[in-house]
Design an enzyme around this catalytic site. Structure first.
Site, short mmCIF file in Angstrom:
data_model
loop_
_atom_site.label_atom_id
_atom_site.label_comp_id
_atom_site.label_asym_id
_atom_site.label_seq_id
_atom_site.Cartn_x
_atom_site.Cartn_y
_atom_site.Cartn_z
N GLN A 1 -4.30 -4.98 6.91
CA GLN A 1 -5.27 -5.92 6.34
C GLN A 1 -5.32 -7.25 7.08
O GLN A 1 -6.14 -8.10 6.76
CB GLN A 1 -4.95 -6.20 4.86
CG GLN A 1 -5.17 -5.03 3.94
CD GLN A 1 -6.65 -4.65 3.79
OE1 GLN A 1 -7.54 -5.44 4.03
NE2 GLN A 1 -6.89 -3.41 3.40
N HIS B 1 0.87 -1.17 0.00
CA HIS B 1 0.00 0.00 0.00
C HIS B 1 0.92 1.23 0.00
O HIS B 1 2.00 1.19 0.59
CB HIS B 1 -0.85 -0.02 1.28
CG HIS B 1 -1.91 1.02 1.33
ND1 HIS B 1 -1.67 2.31 1.72
CD2 HIS B 1 -3.23 0.96 1.04
CE1 HIS B 1 -2.79 3.00 1.68
NE2 HIS B 1 -3.76 2.20 1.26
N CYS C 1 -4.77 2.23 -3.89
CA CYS C 1 -3.61 2.86 -3.21
C CYS C 1 -2.39 1.95 -3.21
O CYS C 1 -1.54 2.06 -2.33
CB CYS C 1 -3.94 3.26 -1.77
SG CYS C 1 -5.30 4.39 -1.64
N LYS D 1 -10.48 -0.55 9.97
CA LYS D 1 -10.48 -1.80 9.18
C LYS D 1 -10.80 -3.00 10.06
O LYS D 1 -10.84 -4.14 9.60
CB LYS D 1 -9.12 -2.01 8.50
CG LYS D 1 -8.83 -0.92 7.47
CD LYS D 1 -7.91 -1.40 6.41
CE LYS D 1 -7.27 -0.27 5.67
NZ LYS D 1 -8.01 0.13 4.47
N ASP E 1 3.26 -3.81 8.09
CA ASP E 1 1.98 -3.15 7.85
C ASP E 1 0.90 -4.22 8.00
O ASP E 1 0.70 -5.05 7.11
CB ASP E 1 1.99 -2.56 6.44
CG ASP E 1 0.62 -2.03 6.04
OD1 ASP E 1 -0.31 -2.07 6.88
OD2 ASP E 1 0.48 -1.58 4.88
C1 PLP Z 1 -2.34 -2.75 3.46
C2 PLP Z 1 -2.72 -1.38 3.91
N1 PLP Z 1 -1.83 -0.62 4.56
C3 PLP Z 1 -2.11 0.60 4.99
C4 PLP Z 1 -3.33 1.18 4.76
C5 PLP Z 1 -3.58 2.57 5.22
O1 PLP Z 1 -4.58 2.59 6.19
P1 PLP Z 1 -5.27 3.96 6.61
O2 PLP Z 1 -5.79 4.58 5.36
O3 PLP Z 1 -6.33 3.55 7.56
O4 PLP Z 1 -4.21 4.79 7.27
C6 PLP Z 1 -4.30 0.45 4.06
C7 PLP Z 1 -5.60 1.04 3.73
O5 PLP Z 1 -6.24 0.70 2.77
C8 PLP Z 1 -3.99 -0.87 3.64
O6 PLP Z 1 -4.88 -1.62 2.98
#
Ligand code: PLP
Length: 403
Positions: free
Chosen positions: A196, A116, A356, A219, A193
């Site tokens: 998910q 992401h 993203c 999430k 990260d």
């Molecule tokens: C794998 C992953 N990392 C990070 C994020 C970023 O999360 P946030 O937008 O809640 O900060 C997302 C959001 O879609 C994601 O899917």
């Protein structure tokens, strides 16, 4: 798992009885009780924390710190290793903000093209300025990360590995424990990260042994505006402060500032108090479920969706063997945004575009991105049937239109 019972815990379904929500990778639906504890706090108290000397403030502070404790236990961390942030993005940026003490000139950061943007861009952003290089673990033919391929890029000059636990486009679970072990042998740190994965995979930071981990409340059936950065205490202590202001300071004068210890030095200003309480409630909800049953339920629905989508001529699925409930696909010759507009006509909510994950677009060879359906605990067979029907309608509509 009693899906009917779970659906009753989400007012969304009462408010939108005809909607098939298959976009939980973008954001999960909100658990009623998580919203209720937030409303209760706002209606019955709403006072600030850590600064009032009256009873109500003491109680709010206690509830906020108990929420931190709940998060810590959830991932098997200590509570002083939990920083509340506004989301995974801020948590990941907070670590990269200290890039200059984690990686230097001619050294390397390893990541993947599955990331992401919030995990990879903070490092790409610093690479030129600090003179380090960003290397990518080659993805295999299924676009998976493998330990074997990680070994190909891991070097003595690797200082940081920043990687997702579960990809938001492909739904693969990455071999984090093995990667972390190898990275540590070279003296590199690992930033995970987990945005998910947290809702579906039991996380134990001591077992994974990662150095930092980030996720978002929204999430995992909790509120927006709150996330978590976990960090090993000594490493957290080393990081630069991200913001300065109230509450994060122990002592300040015109010529000297002494910051609070971790985690407070990273929580400048009035924090998202209600959101912390809502997040803790969402975590209690997840803990009330059985991970094996959740996984089983999601995988069964995903398998059905993949089997049925595969039968539709003109549909290309990019991750038929995904480990979780994410299915990325396209209808040949049709832009994903057009597909999602047709789906909307049939009350099917999915996401279209790049999700993203900009680097993956080139890897998949999908300039317009993909259509992504993502399945969560409250989805049922009817949602999958609706997805299949909507796909058939879209294929027939655009097939006719394109001819
Ligand atoms: C794998 C992953 N990392 C990070 C994020 C970023 O999360 P946030 O937008 O809640 O900060 C997302 C959001 O879609 C994601 O899917």
């Amino acid at each position: 798992m009693n899906i009917e019972k779970i659906r009753k815990e989400f007012s969304f379904f009462k408010a939108n009885p005809k909607t098939h929500y298959l976009d939980s990778a973008a954001t999960a639906l909100k658990y009623d009780k998580a919203i209720k504890v937030m409303t209760d706090y706002y209606l019955e108290s709403g006072v600030n924390i850590h600064r009032g000397s009256y009873k109500l403030s003491y109680l709010a502070t206690k509830a906020y710190e108990e929420a931190r404790e709940t998060v810590a236990k959830f991932i098997n961390a200590n509570s002083d290793e939990i920083v509340f942030t506004k989301g995974a993005t801020q948590a990941l940026n907070l670590v990269a903000n200290s890039a200059n003490i984690l990686v230097g000139e001619n050294e390397e950061v390893i990541t993947t093209e599955q990331e992401h943007n919030s995990s990879v861009l903070p490092w790409l952003d610093k690479a030129n300025e600090l003179g380090f290089e960003v290397k990518y673990i080659p993805l295999n033919e299924e676009y998976r990360v493998t330990v074997q391929n990680f070994k190909k890029v891991l070097k003595d000059k690797t200082k940081v590995v920043v990687i997702n636990h579960v990809s938001n486009v492909l739904g693969y679970i990455n071999p984090i424990k093995e990667i972390t072990k190898l990275a540590h042998e070279k003296g590199a740190i690992v930033i995970l990260d987990a945005a998910q994965s947290v809702a579906n995979v039991k996380i134990d930071v001591k077992d994974l042994n990662v150095d930092f981990l980030a996720f978002s409340g929204h999430k995992i059936f909790g509120p927006n505006g709150i996330g978590v950065l976990y960090g090993k205490k000594e490493l957290l202590r080393k990081l630069h402060v991200y913001e300065v202001g109230g509450e994060m300071v122990a002592k300040a004068s015109k010529d000297n500032i002494i910051y609070q210890d971790v985690p407070f030095k990273f929580e400048a200003g009035t924090p998202p108090i209600a959101e912390a309480l809502g997040l803790a409630e969402a975590i209690r909800f997840i803990e009330s479920l059985n991970y094996d049953e959740v996984t089983d339920h999601i995988r069964k629905l995903k398998a059905k969706a993949v089997a049925e989508l595969s039968k539709i001529e003109g549909v290309t699925i990019y991750n038929p063997k995904s480990d979780f409930g994410v299915i990325s696909f396209n209808i040949d010759g049709v832009h994903p945004h057009d597909v999602s507009s047709v789906f909307d006509e049939y009350n099917v909510c999915i996401r279209s575009g790049h999700h993203c994950a900009s680097l993956l677009t080139e890897v998949l060879g999908t300039p317009g991105g993909t259509v992504r359906a993502s399945i969560s605990i409250y989805n049922d067979e009817a949602d999958i049937n609706a997805l299949i029907e909507a796909t058939k309608k879209a294929v027939s509509f655009f097939g006719g239109y394109l001819k």
